[in-house]
Design a protein around this motif. Structure first.
Motif, mmCIF file in Angstrom:
data_model
loop_
_atom_site.group_PDB
_atom_site.id
_atom_site.type_symbol
_atom_site.label_atom_id
_atom_site.label_comp_id
_atom_site.label_asym_id
_atom_site.label_seq_id
_atom_site.Cartn_x
_atom_site.Cartn_y
_atom_site.Cartn_z
ATOM 1 N N ILE A 176 21.139 -28.870 28.097
ATOM 2 C CA ILE A 176 21.446 -27.930 29.158
ATOM 3 C C ILE A 176 20.209 -27.222 29.224
ATOM 4 O O ILE A 176 19.470 -27.178 28.212
ATOM 5 N N GLU A 177 20.173 -26.317 30.291
ATOM 6 C CA GLU A 177 19.046 -25.260 30.485
ATOM 7 C C GLU A 177 19.659 -23.933 30.451
ATOM 8 O O GLU A 177 21.044 -23.560 30.716
ATOM 9 N N TYR A 178 18.827 -22.996 29.805
ATOM 10 C CA TYR A 178 19.168 -21.522 29.741
ATOM 11 C C TYR A 178 18.172 -20.649 29.916
ATOM 12 O O TYR A 178 17.179 -20.932 29.717
ATOM 13 N N GLU A 179 18.547 -19.209 30.029
ATOM 14 C CA GLU A 179 17.422 -18.419 30.185
ATOM 15 C C GLU A 179 17.328 -17.681 28.954
ATOM 16 O O GLU A 179 18.693 -16.924 28.684
ATOM 17 N N TYR A 180 16.388 -17.386 28.345
ATOM 18 C CA TYR A 180 16.428 -16.547 27.095
ATOM 19 C C TYR A 180 15.728 -15.263 27.165
ATOM 20 O O TYR A 180 14.973 -15.096 28.149
ATOM 21 N N VAL A 181 16.721 -14.309 26.713
ATOM 22 C CA VAL A 181 16.397 -12.744 27.006
ATOM 23 C C VAL A 181 15.805 -12.186 25.602
ATOM 24 O O VAL A 181 16.948 -12.117 24.725
ATOM 25 N N PRO A 182 14.576 -12.016 25.452
ATOM 26 C CA PRO A 182 14.224 -11.499 24.091
ATOM 27 C C PRO A 182 14.473 -9.872 24.052
ATOM 28 O O PRO A 182 14.347 -9.218 24.997
ATOM 29 N N ILE A 183 15.255 -9.618 23.102
ATOM 30 C CA ILE A 183 15.701 -8.125 22.859
ATOM 31 C C ILE A 183 15.084 -7.659 21.359
ATOM 32 O O ILE A 183 15.134 -8.368 20.226
ATOM 33 N N GLY A 184 14.898 -6.367 21.281
ATOM 34 C CA GLY A 184 14.128 -5.852 20.194
ATOM 35 C C GLY A 184 15.009 -5.830 18.750
ATOM 36 O O GLY A 184 14.310 -5.905 17.764
ATOM 37 N N SER A 185 16.216 -5.611 18.695
ATOM 38 C CA SER A 185 16.987 -5.281 17.460
ATOM 39 C C SER A 185 18.305 -5.734 17.660
ATOM 40 O O SER A 185 18.777 -6.135 18.612
ATOM 41 N N GLY A 186 18.935 -6.053 16.398
ATOM 42 C CA GLY A 186 20.240 -6.318 16.178
ATOM 43 C C GLY A 186 21.241 -5.323 16.964
ATOM 44 O O GLY A 186 22.248 -5.822 17.757
ATOM 45 N N GLY A 187 21.091 -4.220 16.939
ATOM 46 C CA GLY A 187 21.854 -3.289 17.521
ATOM 47 C C GLY A 187 21.807 -3.318 19.344
ATOM 48 O O GLY A 187 22.640 -3.147 19.798
ATOM 49 N N GLU A 188 20.534 -3.548 19.768
ATOM 50 C CA GLU A 188 20.372 -4.130 21.057
ATOM 51 C C GLU A 188 21.099 -5.233 21.554
ATOM 52 O O GLU A 188 21.422 -5.188 22.685
ATOM 53 N N LEU A 189 21.213 -5.960 20.794
ATOM 54 C CA LEU A 189 21.680 -7.418 20.993
ATOM 55 C C LEU A 189 23.383 -7.000 20.986
ATOM 56 O O LEU A 189 23.734 -7.716 22.206
ATOM 57 N N VAL A 190 23.848 -6.396 20.127
ATOM 58 C CA VAL A 190 25.222 -5.999 20.258
ATOM 59 C C VAL A 190 25.576 -5.374 21.719
ATOM 60 O O VAL A 190 26.692 -5.544 22.322
ATOM 61 N N THR A 191 24.538 -4.258 22.079
ATOM 62 C CA THR A 191 24.787 -3.676 23.161
ATOM 63 C C THR A 191 24.785 -4.713 24.405
ATOM 64 O O THR A 191 25.589 -4.395 25.319
ATOM 65 N N ALA A 192 23.874 -5.649 24.538
ATOM 66 C CA ALA A 192 23.513 -6.630 25.706
ATOM 67 C C ALA A 192 24.747 -7.373 26.004
ATOM 68 O O ALA A 192 25.292 -7.562 27.058
ATOM 69 N N LEU A 193 25.306 -7.709 24.750
ATOM 70 C CA LEU A 193 26.492 -8.657 24.841
ATOM 71 C C LEU A 193 27.942 -7.820 25.041
ATOM 72 O O LEU A 193 28.541 -8.277 25.882
ATOM 73 N N THR A 194 27.974 -6.669 24.634
ATOM 74 C CA THR A 194 29.065 -5.940 24.763
ATOM 75 C C THR A 194 29.218 -5.410 26.517
ATOM 76 O O THR A 194 30.295 -5.444 27.061
ATOM 77 N N SER A 195 28.157 -5.211 26.905
ATOM 78 C CA SER A 195 27.761 -4.613 28.279
ATOM 79 C C SER A 195 27.982 -5.852 29.328
ATOM 80 O O SER A 195 28.266 -5.581 30.508
ATOM 81 N N GLY A 196 27.981 -7.023 28.928
ATOM 82 C CA GLY A 196 27.898 -8.033 29.824
ATOM 83 C C GLY A 196 26.589 -8.542 30.381
ATOM 84 O O GLY A 196 26.391 -9.259 31.382
ATOM 85 N N SER A 197 25.422 -7.866 30.045
ATOM 86 C CA SER A 197 24.295 -8.187 30.335
ATOM 87 C C SER A 197 23.802 -9.594 30.222
ATOM 88 O O SER A 197 22.988 -10.151 30.706
#
Length: 320
Positions: A176-197
């Protein structure tokens, strides 16, 4: 007379050589151990190292003093280089981490994992692929199907760390292909997934355990070769038909060029250390899986993991 003396000396040398391992094992250890931490105080490598040393001390598993020295710098390069230069010294040890493999791949160091005596992998720092529980992705096949039909985004901490490696290995295995989004910290990862980003994240279990326990997130797969000892209900990628595994080594190595009996002594000693409740508490608190690998097998694991890491870094253009 001279000839007889020479023959006798040679015979004695052969006997000593043949029995050297046993004699050395009987005498070892007798001196203070220097345990080098290649990173600063308070970090993950430091916590692991001091936990091991505390267990060795508490249960009298090492019959002498242990001095812990932090030699930070260069993403582990300074401390690991110091231990490498202790070649032949059976009283020099250090703990491995992701940088133990990653730093020599991206920087010009005077050492690689090959320059050390492997003792044991004590914990696996592996990753979950996580989605929101209210998403349409109920299993890994749903993720693969979506990624083949629409733009699919996966986030992880950093641009070339274990999260990126895990995502790329999964994409290759699933075609498969995917777009990788680098994020700074674990807390920001949680926020990104929770918000649907983003559609999914690759994260260390400790970063998302709270959301998984609360039912907000669902972990679809684990990147180690065996299931997590903390989350045994989550299958591995390989179990689900995706032929790869990847984890970073939380283990112990010694200086190079040692008598084999020293390695054997440490394997036996650390097997006892990881059976203690303090080590099990460490695994739970830090979201790590305790599937140990010992001696030469640990060396083979380091070789295979380094090769995977290098291949993905080349694929994404992080190294040539």
């Amino acid at each position: 007379m001279i000839m007889r003396s020479t023959i006798a000396a040679a015979a004695t040398a052969v006997i000593v050589a043949a029995s050297g391992v046993t004699a050395f094992a009987a005498d070892y250890p007798q001196e203070r151990l220097t345990y080098t931490v290649a990173f600063g105080p308070g970090g993950g490598n430091d916590r692991m190292s001091r936990t091991i040393v505390d267990i060795l001390n508490k249960y009298d598993l090492y019959p002498n003093d242990i001095v812990v020295e932090n030699r930070e710098g260069g993403s582990g390069a300074v401390g690991f280089s110091y231990v490498k230069r202790q070649a032949g010294n059976p009283y020099s040890a250090t703990s491995t981490s992701g940088n133990f493999l990653g730093t020599p791949l991206v920087a010009d160091t005077d050492w690689t994992y090959k320059d050390f005596t492997p003792v044991g992998l004590l914990a696996s720092d592996a990753m979950f692929l996580v989605v929101r529980s209210d998403s349409d992705f109920k299993n890994l096949d749903d993720v693969v199907k979506a990624a083949k039909e629409v733009r699919f985004t996966i986030a992880g901490s950093g641009s070339a760390g274990p999260e990126r490696v895990t995502a790329s290995l999964f994409a290759n295995a699933a075609d498969i292909e995917y777009e990788y989004v680098p994020i700074g910290s674990g807390g920001e990862l949680v926020t990104a997934l929770t918000s649907g980003s983003v559609d999914a994240v690759v994260a260390n279990p400790s970063e998302v355990a709270g959301q998984i326990d609360a039912g907000t997130f669902t972990a679809l797969a684990f990147s180690d070769s065996a299931r997590s000892t903390n989350h045994p209900d989550i299958p591995t990628f390989r179990e689900l038909g995706y032929d790869f595994d990847f984890s970073l080594p939380r283990g112990v190595v010694l200086a190079p060029d040692l008598d084999p009996s020293v390695q054997e002594w440490w394997v036996a000693t650390l097997k006892e250390a990881v059976s203690k409740p303090e080590w099990q508490d460490y695994l739970v608190k830090n979201g790590m899986s305790g599937n140990p690998i010992w001696g030469a097998e640990f060396g083979t694991y380091l070789e295979a993991t380094s090769a995977k890491y290098e291949a993905v870094l080349k694929e994404i253009g992080a190294i040539n």
